[in-house]
Design a protein around this motif. Sequence first.
Motif, PDB file in Angstrom:
ATOM      1  N   SER A 132       0.856  -1.112  -0.084  1.00 37.82           N
ATOM      2  CA  SER A 132       0.076   0.106   0.229  1.00 37.82           C
ATOM      3  C   SER A 132       0.696   1.231  -0.052  1.00 37.82           C
ATOM      4  O   SER A 132       0.323   2.390  -0.134  1.00 37.82           O
ATOM      5  CB  SER A 132      -0.682  -0.019   1.177  1.00 37.82           C
ATOM      6  OG  SER A 132      -0.131   0.049   2.526  1.00 37.82           O
ATOM      7  N   HIS A 133       2.167   1.026   0.145  1.00 39.71           N
ATOM      8  CA  HIS A 133       2.877   2.344   0.217  1.00 39.71           C
ATOM      9  C   HIS A 133       3.618   2.630  -1.005  1.00 39.71           C
ATOM     10  O   HIS A 133       4.523   3.321  -1.279  1.00 39.71           O
ATOM     11  CB  HIS A 133       4.263   2.091   1.215  1.00 39.71           C
ATOM     12  CG  HIS A 133       3.561   1.856   2.650  1.00 39.71           C
ATOM     13  ND1 HIS A 133       2.959   2.797   3.309  1.00 39.71           N
ATOM     14  CD2 HIS A 133       3.690   0.897   3.207  1.00 39.71           C
ATOM     15  CE1 HIS A 133       2.632   2.365   4.367  1.00 39.71           C
ATOM     16  NE2 HIS A 133       3.179   0.921   4.428  1.00 39.71           N
ATOM     17  N   ARG A 134       3.208   1.746  -2.032  1.00 42.01           N
ATOM     18  CA  ARG A 134       3.941   1.892  -3.658  1.00 42.01           C
ATOM     19  C   ARG A 134       3.593   3.336  -4.006  1.00 42.01           C
ATOM     20  O   ARG A 134       4.705   3.907  -4.776  1.00 42.01           O
ATOM     21  CB  ARG A 134       3.138   0.912  -4.369  1.00 42.01           C
ATOM     22  CG  ARG A 134       3.441   0.759  -5.629  1.00 42.01           C
ATOM     23  CD  ARG A 134       2.457  -0.087  -6.658  1.00 42.01           C
ATOM     24  NE  ARG A 134       2.738  -0.225  -7.810  1.00 42.01           N
ATOM     25  CZ  ARG A 134       3.401  -1.259  -8.365  1.00 42.01           C
ATOM     26  NH1 ARG A 134       3.673  -2.307  -7.557  1.00 42.01           N
ATOM     27  NH2 ARG A 134       3.864  -1.234  -9.916  1.00 42.01           N
ATOM     28  N   ALA A 135       2.501   3.926  -3.801  1.00 41.13           N
ATOM     29  CA  ALA A 135       2.224   5.300  -4.313  1.00 41.13           C
ATOM     30  C   ALA A 135       3.186   6.288  -3.790  1.00 41.13           C
ATOM     31  O   ALA A 135       3.723   7.247  -4.235  1.00 41.13           O
ATOM     32  CB  ALA A 135       0.957   5.743  -4.139  1.00 41.13           C
ATOM     33  N   SER A 136       3.913   6.123  -2.416  1.00 44.11           N
ATOM     34  CA  SER A 136       4.652   6.929  -1.622  1.00 44.11           C
ATOM     35  C   SER A 136       6.172   7.007  -2.571  1.00 44.11           C
ATOM     36  O   SER A 136       6.599   7.990  -3.054  1.00 44.11           O
ATOM     37  CB  SER A 136       4.809   6.699  -0.477  1.00 44.11           C
ATOM     38  OG  SER A 136       3.815   7.186   0.267  1.00 44.11           O
TER      39      SER A 136
END
Length: 195
Positions: A132-136
């Motif tokens: 879920s931290h891919r976008a960061s």
Amino acid sequence: MDVLLAGAALLLLLPLFALLWVAVRRDGGKAFFGHTRIGRHGQRFQCLKFRSMVPDADAALARLLAEDPEAARQWAETRKLPRDPRVTRLGAFLRATSLDELPQLINVLRGEMSLVGPRPVVQDELDRHYGSHRASYLAVRPGVTGLWQTSGRSSTSYATRVALDCQYVEDFSFASDLRILFRTIPAVLKRTGAF
């Protein structure tokens, strides 16, 4: 800032750059090694380094991971090996001193990387570890240095690395970039977490 500082650093370090190029060439094979990494917005680019491994290093890694369960576990957790048999003697020195990463200043001048940001990752790392931290990670250009490099590098877990990348993106500022740049120098000199 990236272009000005990277350009100035390349000019100042040109004699060292040339010396390392010659030394790596004499060690056998090409001086530069480009590895496909994922950049801002998912753009792929060739992340440049001075070559620190033997030729056919990918096949050597595959053999090692198939034959050594402990090495396979370490690789899965950190994407690093403390005693990597693929690394040449000169390469070990370059890695320990982070001199192998000097060519990434060229990546900065090309606009593929920034001086400060998350370390550039391969697609498998992004898929496996960022979730879920891919976008960061994808929101900024990867950096030559960053919070991870100044917070223990290879002595930290991959989950900590992801958390530091996210923290960097959330707390991004010009002042924090300058702090990280200044903290990088002692981290490199002390070889903190390097192998």
